[in-house]
Design a protein around this motif. Structure first.
Motif, PDB file in Angstrom:
ATOM      1  N   UNK A 118       1.183  -1.289   0.217  1.00 11.57           N
ATOM      2  CA  UNK A 118       0.003   0.265  -0.115  1.00 11.57           C
ATOM      3  C   UNK A 118       0.684   1.064   0.197  1.00 11.57           C
ATOM      4  N   UNK A 119       1.914   1.272   0.855  1.00 15.73           N
ATOM      5  CA  UNK A 119       2.783   2.621   0.843  1.00 15.73           C
ATOM      6  C   UNK A 119       3.339   2.243  -0.033  1.00 15.73           C
ATOM      7  N   UNK A 120       4.082   1.896  -1.076  1.00 14.29           N
ATOM      8  CA  UNK A 120       4.971   1.438  -2.704  1.00 14.29           C
ATOM      9  C   UNK A 120       3.829   2.244  -3.589  1.00 14.29           C
ATOM     10  N   UNK A 121       2.823   1.487  -3.752  1.00 10.99           N
ATOM     11  CA  UNK A 121       1.894   2.170  -4.682  1.00 10.99           C
ATOM     12  C   UNK A 121       0.966   3.282  -4.231  1.00 10.99           C
ATOM     13  N   UNK A 122       1.251   3.943  -3.113  1.00  8.16           N
ATOM     14  CA  UNK A 122       0.838   4.980  -3.077  1.00  8.16           C
ATOM     15  C   UNK A 122      -0.015   5.431  -2.784  1.00  8.16           C
ATOM     16  N   UNK A 123      -1.249   4.096  -2.370  1.00  9.46           N
ATOM     17  CA  UNK A 123      -2.781   4.188  -1.645  1.00  9.46           C
ATOM     18  C   UNK A 123      -3.360   4.292  -0.206  1.00  9.46           C
ATOM     19  N   UNK A 124      -4.604   4.256  -0.201  1.00  6.86           N
ATOM     20  CA  UNK A 124      -4.748   4.434   0.881  1.00  6.86           C
ATOM     21  C   UNK A 124      -6.300   4.470   1.258  1.00  6.86           C
ATOM     22  N   UNK A 125      -6.325   3.590   2.066  1.00  9.30           N
ATOM     23  CA  UNK A 125      -8.289   2.787   2.265  1.00  9.30           C
ATOM     24  C   UNK A 125      -9.135   3.735   2.949  1.00  9.30           C
ATOM     25  N   UNK A 126     -10.510   3.872   2.422  1.00  9.48           N
ATOM     26  CA  UNK A 126     -11.528   4.880   2.987  1.00  9.48           C
ATOM     27  C   UNK A 126     -12.717   4.204   2.942  1.00  9.48           C
ATOM     28  N   UNK A 127     -13.932   3.982   3.290  1.00  8.48           N
ATOM     29  CA  UNK A 127     -15.154   3.394   3.079  1.00  8.48           C
ATOM     30  C   UNK A 127     -15.263   2.164   4.822  1.00  8.48           C
ATOM     31  N   UNK A 128     -15.543   1.516   4.548  1.00  6.98           N
ATOM     32  CA  UNK A 128     -16.267   0.749   5.493  1.00  6.98           C
ATOM     33  C   UNK A 128     -16.238  -1.155   4.597  1.00  6.98           C
ATOM     34  N   UNK A 129     -15.852  -1.878   4.856  1.00  6.46           N
ATOM     35  CA  UNK A 129     -15.338  -3.086   5.013  1.00  6.46           C
ATOM     36  C   UNK A 129     -16.368  -4.480   6.609  1.00  6.46           C
ATOM     37  N   UNK A 130     -15.973  -4.835   5.717  1.00  7.27           N
ATOM     38  CA  UNK A 130     -17.927  -5.682   6.670  1.00  7.27           C
ATOM     39  C   UNK A 130     -17.527  -7.047   6.567  1.00  7.27           C
ATOM     40  N   UNK A 131     -17.068  -7.868   7.609  1.00  9.10           N
ATOM     41  CA  UNK A 131     -16.625  -9.718   8.242  1.00  9.10           C
ATOM     42  C   UNK A 131     -17.893  -9.439   8.638  1.00  9.10           C
ATOM     43  N   UNK A 132     -18.360 -10.800   8.395  1.00  9.43           N
ATOM     44  CA  UNK A 132     -19.176 -12.145   9.260  1.00  9.43           C
ATOM     45  C   UNK A 132     -19.371 -13.233   8.663  1.00  9.43           C
ATOM     46  N   UNK A 133     -19.655 -13.727   9.301  1.00  5.39           N
ATOM     47  CA  UNK A 133     -20.016 -14.761  10.100  1.00  5.39           C
ATOM     48  C   UNK A 133     -18.023 -15.725  10.668  1.00  5.39           C
ATOM     49  N   UNK A 134     -17.979 -14.937  11.310  1.00  3.70           N
ATOM     50  CA  UNK A 134     -16.526 -15.644  11.723  1.00  3.70           C
ATOM     51  C   UNK A 134     -16.897 -16.913  12.369  1.00  3.70           C
ATOM     52  N   UNK A 135     -15.662 -18.375  12.672  1.00  5.74           N
ATOM     53  CA  UNK A 135     -16.128 -19.319  13.705  1.00  5.74           C
ATOM     54  C   UNK A 135     -14.908 -19.655  14.454  1.00  5.74           C
ATOM     55  N   UNK A 136     -14.779 -19.834  14.714  1.00  9.63           N
ATOM     56  CA  UNK A 136     -13.766 -20.744  15.394  1.00  9.63           C
ATOM     57  C   UNK A 136     -13.492 -22.056  15.851  1.00  9.63           C
ATOM     58  N   UNK A 137     -12.484 -22.406  16.069  1.00 10.08           N
ATOM     59  CA  UNK A 137     -12.443 -24.193  16.464  1.00 10.08           C
ATOM     60  C   UNK A 137     -11.324 -24.109  17.406  1.00 10.08           C
ATOM     61  N   UNK A 138     -11.405 -25.062  18.159  1.00 17.08           N
ATOM     62  CA  UNK A 138      -9.992 -25.650  19.087  1.00 17.08           C
ATOM     63  C   UNK A 138      -9.114 -26.751  17.309  1.00 17.08           C
ATOM     64  N   UNK A 139      -8.065 -26.537  17.908  1.00 15.11           N
ATOM     65  CA  UNK A 139      -6.779 -26.449  16.555  1.00 15.11           C
ATOM     66  C   UNK A 139      -7.485 -27.769  15.845  1.00 15.11           C
ATOM     67  N   UNK A 140      -8.048 -29.144  17.068  1.00 15.51           N
ATOM     68  CA  UNK A 140      -7.796 -30.386  16.252  1.00 15.51           C
ATOM     69  C   UNK A 140      -9.241 -30.609  15.689  1.00 15.51           C
ATOM     70  N   UNK A 141     -10.196 -29.097  15.610  1.00 14.83           N
ATOM     71  CA  UNK A 141     -11.251 -29.691  14.589  1.00 14.83           C
ATOM     72  C   UNK A 141     -11.700 -27.779  14.391  1.00 14.83           C
ATOM     73  N   UNK A 142     -10.231 -28.180  13.238  1.00 17.01           N
ATOM     74  CA  UNK A 142     -10.568 -27.051  12.177  1.00 17.01           C
ATOM     75  C   UNK A 142     -10.974 -27.726  11.306  1.00 17.01           C
ATOM     76  N   UNK A 143     -11.394 -28.400  10.025  1.00 14.19           N
ATOM     77  CA  UNK A 143     -12.651 -28.394   9.546  1.00 14.19           C
ATOM     78  C   UNK A 143     -13.670 -28.206   9.933  1.00 14.19           C
ATOM     79  N   UNK A 144     -13.969 -27.871  11.078  1.00  5.61           N
ATOM     80  CA  UNK A 144     -15.059 -27.103  11.642  1.00  5.61           C
ATOM     81  C   UNK A 144     -15.553 -25.461  11.307  1.00  5.61           C
ATOM     82  N   UNK A 145     -14.266 -24.521  10.736  1.00  9.77           N
ATOM     83  CA  UNK A 145     -14.379 -23.477  11.178  1.00  9.77           C
ATOM     84  C   UNK A 145     -14.378 -23.011   9.411  1.00  9.77           C
ATOM     85  N   UNK A 146     -14.768 -24.512   8.399  1.00 12.56           N
ATOM     86  CA  UNK A 146     -14.648 -24.376   7.155  1.00 12.56           C
ATOM     87  C   UNK A 146     -16.125 -24.646   6.778  1.00 12.56           C
ATOM     88  N   UNK A 147     -16.644 -24.915   7.734  1.00 13.03           N
ATOM     89  CA  UNK A 147     -18.346 -25.170   7.484  1.00 13.03           C
ATOM     90  C   UNK A 147     -19.432 -24.087   7.431  1.00 13.03           C
TER      91      UNK A 147
END
Length: 147
Positions: A118-147
């Protein structure tokens, strides 16, 4: 986000940011101890860094808070990693302490490289980013996050 000065291909960033949330939320690092003490990078870094963004940059997170305290903390830190990445981009600071607090290893290298581009490209950011449906799982249950 929308961008100033140069066009930005959002398809390049979206999969990587999604991966960062999933991997961080799924135990990419050490879980917080049950006694409430911070461990790992968080303990050595001291106080949490400021993640203030200008009024024209907004990150919106819409996910259910996990009932497990460790999962809730991991999800919160994943969100803060994304805020820290935006903070570094807006500040034009590839060595920003904010993303370093919330990441290490590959996630820290990714954040530094993204901010540097971003610095090298001389870009800056503006606006809104939306994140949704995040999931967590224990390390052994990583497949659960892919659902």
């Amino acid at each position: 986000m929308s961008f100033c000065r140069a066009p930005f291909p959002p398809d390049d960033l979206a999969p990587a940011v999604t991966a960062a949330v999933v991997l961080t939320g799924c135990g990419g690092g050490q879980a917080e101890p049950d006694d409430g003490e911070e461990s790992g990078a968080a303990a050595s870094a001291g106080a949490r860094p400021g993640l203030d963004l200008p009024d024209d940059v907004e990150l919106s997170f819409a996910s259910d808070t996990p009932s497990d305290a460790r999962h809730a903390a991991a999800l919160g830190d994943a969100e803060n990693y994304l805020r820290a990445l935006a903070h570094g981009i807006v500040a034009q600071a590839p060595e920003d302490d904010a993303y370093r607090f919330y990441s290490e290893g590959q996630a820290a290298r990714y954040a530094e490289e993204q901010i540097r581009q971003w610095v090298d490209g001389e870009w800056t950011a503006t606006g809104k980013d939306r994140y949704h449906r995040a999931k967590t799982a224990d390390i052994g249950d990583f497949r659960e996050c892919r659902r």
